[in-house]
Scaffold this motif. Structure first.
Motif, PDB file in Angstrom:
ATOM      1  N   GLU A 192      13.066  11.972  59.499  1.00 19.58           N
ATOM      2  CA  GLU A 192      12.555  10.708  59.333  1.00 19.58           C
ATOM      3  C   GLU A 192      11.192  10.477  60.327  1.00 19.58           C
TER       4      GLU A 192
ATOM      5  N   TRP B 186       9.008  13.102  61.038  1.00 14.26           N
ATOM      6  CA  TRP B 186       8.081  13.993  60.417  1.00 14.26           C
ATOM      7  C   TRP B 186       7.263  13.059  59.259  1.00 14.26           C
ATOM      8  N   ARG B 187       8.206  12.440  58.708  1.00 12.95           N
ATOM      9  CA  ARG B 187       7.546  11.690  57.371  1.00 12.95           C
ATOM     10  C   ARG B 187       6.863  10.660  57.807  1.00 12.95           C
ATOM     11  N   ARG B 188       7.209   9.944  58.959  1.00 14.16           N
ATOM     12  CA  ARG B 188       6.309   8.861  59.532  1.00 14.16           C
ATOM     13  C   ARG B 188       4.668   9.430  60.089  1.00 14.16           C
TER      14      ARG B 188
ATOM     15  N   ALA C 132       3.294  12.125  59.008  1.00 12.18           N
ATOM     16  CA  ALA C 132       2.626  12.549  57.952  1.00 12.18           C
ATOM     17  C   ALA C 132       1.855  11.567  57.076  1.00 12.18           C
ATOM     18  N   GLU C 133       2.790  10.329  57.177  1.00 13.62           N
ATOM     19  CA  GLU C 133       1.935   8.937  56.473  1.00 13.62           C
ATOM     20  C   GLU C 133       0.896   8.242  57.492  1.00 13.62           C
ATOM     21  N   SER C 134       0.923   8.720  58.599  1.00  9.28           N
ATOM     22  CA  SER C 134      -0.016   8.048  59.535  1.00  9.28           C
ATOM     23  C   SER C 134      -1.307   8.779  59.389  1.00  9.28           C
TER      24      SER C 134
ATOM     25  N   ASP D 264      -4.774  10.776  57.917  1.00  8.68           N
ATOM     26  CA  ASP D 264      -5.300  11.016  56.856  1.00  8.68           C
ATOM     27  C   ASP D 264      -5.774  12.473  56.294  1.00  8.68           C
ATOM     28  N   ARG D 265      -5.736  12.529  54.896  1.00  4.92           N
ATOM     29  CA  ARG D 265      -5.911  13.853  54.437  1.00  4.92           C
ATOM     30  C   ARG D 265      -7.508  14.163  54.499  1.00  4.92           C
TER      31      ARG D 265
END
Length: 220
Positions: free
Chosen positions: A15, A17-19, A21-23, A25-26
């Motif tokens: 959970e 790591w997911r947060r 990654a979402e924060s 930008d690519r």
């Protein structure tokens, strides 16, 4: 089921790591990276086509090598259209008055001896070439000496005994009698002679000529 030597994430770690990654930008790929990839792709394609040519037994196409340049064509020299040279002007011939025969009164004086014959020239027995040369020399000398009237004997055309005995049967009779008047009319003699007339019988008749000598020009 987990692989050997690799730990699996726990639910709370996944959970987190997911947060994260979402924060984030690519990032966009760099242009240089795109150009590098395009160059690599082109190089790989060239290598593939080259390998295909080698595999099929043919040699890769080569650009033609330019040969030596042809030398420039020679330029012909320009010829100027120069006007043709004018011929040298010839000096005008002296304008002498026409020949005049001797007056009858002068001939009578010559016959009577009141008008003297200054000199005589006998052309008997001479060839035409020798007679002409002798005549011109005689006229030049007469003019230089200041003579006025001379007698030129041509003969009436009878062959002499010496020429007959020598076998000269082809000689033309009276040739000097005909050509001497022509020589006196020539331009070369016009500056020496005023005129001429057939002589009186006392001086040879038709076989002789009275010749009047022209006075020489004196420079001022």
């Amino acid at each position: 089921m987990s692989r050997r030597g690799r730990r699996t994430l726990r639910p709370e770690e996944e959970e987190l790591w997911r947060r994260v990654a979402e924060s984030v930008d690519r990032l966009k790929p760099r242009r240089s990276t795109r150009r590098g990839r395009a160059a690599k792709n082109a190089a790989s394609q060239d290598a593939t086509s080259g390998d295909a040519g080698d595999a099929s037994g043919g040699s890769p196409a080569r650009a033609p090598v330019p040969g030596p340049a042809a030398p420039p064509a020679p330029v012909p020299p320009r010829i100027s259209a120069a006007p043709p040279g004018k011929p040298a002007a010839k000096s005008p011939a002296p304008n002498h008055p026409p020949l005049a025969p001797l007056e009858r009164r002068t001939v009578q004086r010559l016959v009577r001896g009141t008008h003297a014959i200054d000199d005589r020239l006998d052309l008997h027995g001479l060839t035409q070439e020798a007679a002409k040369r002798r005549l011109m020399d005689f006229l030049h000398r007469a003019q230089a000496d200041g003579l006025k009237t001379v007698l030129v004997i041509t003969g009436k055309g009878a062959l002499g005994t010496d020429r007959f005995e020598a076998g000269d049967f082809t000689a033309e009779r009276g040739v000097l009698r005909r050509v001497v008047p022509e020589w006196l009319r020539m331009p070369g003699a016009r500056g020496l002679v005023v005129g001429f007339s057939e002589a009186h019988a006392a001086h040879g008749g038709s076989g002789a000529l009275y010749v009047r000598i022209r006075r020489p020009k004196t420079g001022r």
